[in-house]
Design an enzyme around this catalytic site. Sequence first.
Site, mmCIF file in Angstrom:
data_model
loop_
_atom_site.group_PDB
_atom_site.id
_atom_site.type_symbol
_atom_site.label_atom_id
_atom_site.label_comp_id
_atom_site.label_asym_id
_atom_site.label_seq_id
_atom_site.Cartn_x
_atom_site.Cartn_y
_atom_site.Cartn_z
ATOM 1 N N ASP A 34 0.824 -1.208 0.000
ATOM 2 C CA ASP A 34 0.000 0.000 0.000
ATOM 3 C C ASP A 34 0.859 1.260 0.000
ATOM 4 O O ASP A 34 1.539 1.552 0.990
ATOM 5 C CB ASP A 34 -0.870 0.018 1.266
ATOM 6 N N ASP A 174 -10.312 -5.397 -0.534
ATOM 7 C CA ASP A 174 -9.276 -4.791 0.294
ATOM 8 C C ASP A 174 -9.883 -4.004 1.447
ATOM 9 O O ASP A 174 -10.516 -2.970 1.236
ATOM 10 C CB ASP A 174 -8.423 -3.873 -0.597
#
Length: 221
Positions: A34, A174
């Site tokens: 990320d 996610d």
Amino acid sequence: MHYIAPSILAANFLHLEKDIELINESEADYIHVDVMDGVFVPNISFGQNIVKMVSGIAKKPLDVHLMIVNPDQYIDSFVDCGAEILSVHYEACPHLHRTLAAIREKGVKAGVALNPHTSITLLEDVLESIDQVILMSVNPGFGGQKFIYQTLLKIKALKSRIDERNLDIKIEIDGGVGLQNAESILSAGADILVAGSSVFKASDLTKAISQLKEINQNTFI
Ligand code: DX5
Ligand code: ZN
């Protein structure tokens, strides 16, 4: 068949190398990375240097999730640092078709992430250019948030559309994914589960990954 992508945002960076080695030996299929810029999302994570170091020791493909404005400017550098799937946010791309083409031109898979409020119908005209859709099941920016259950309807709708058009697009979920909801998510039609807190905060990371991998999906709940 589904895939597990542990998110290293939830790792302890003081022993990141050890955690990557555990992931390498686990049943994980990808490593989810990320990247946050403090502008597109209200948090800053890490950039190319860390991605390159992780890529140097990772034995699983890096699934890089860019939560940044103007991602076009960074496509080359993240691919050069080892991204094998590179995802940008729909909300950050005024010229999404061009951005996706630029990612594929670099020889990697192109992904688009949608925030919880963004409709899957907005992808209708670019589906052919997409290898993976990340449906955000939390508002992006932080790990450890609660799964937004409305996402299950988005998964079903997107899965139907992909099948109707006979496309090869993976659906990745996610945010807030764990053993408590993985079966529902997979049954709705998801292919890839991103798991941050649920694996890194578990007492046994390897086992937590195996448990997610071994979940059976029912066809459409
Ligand atoms: C959130 C990130 C997620 C996050 C998931 O903005 O995109 O990948 O790491 O973390 P958990 O699984 O803890 O919700
Ligand atoms: Zn992510």
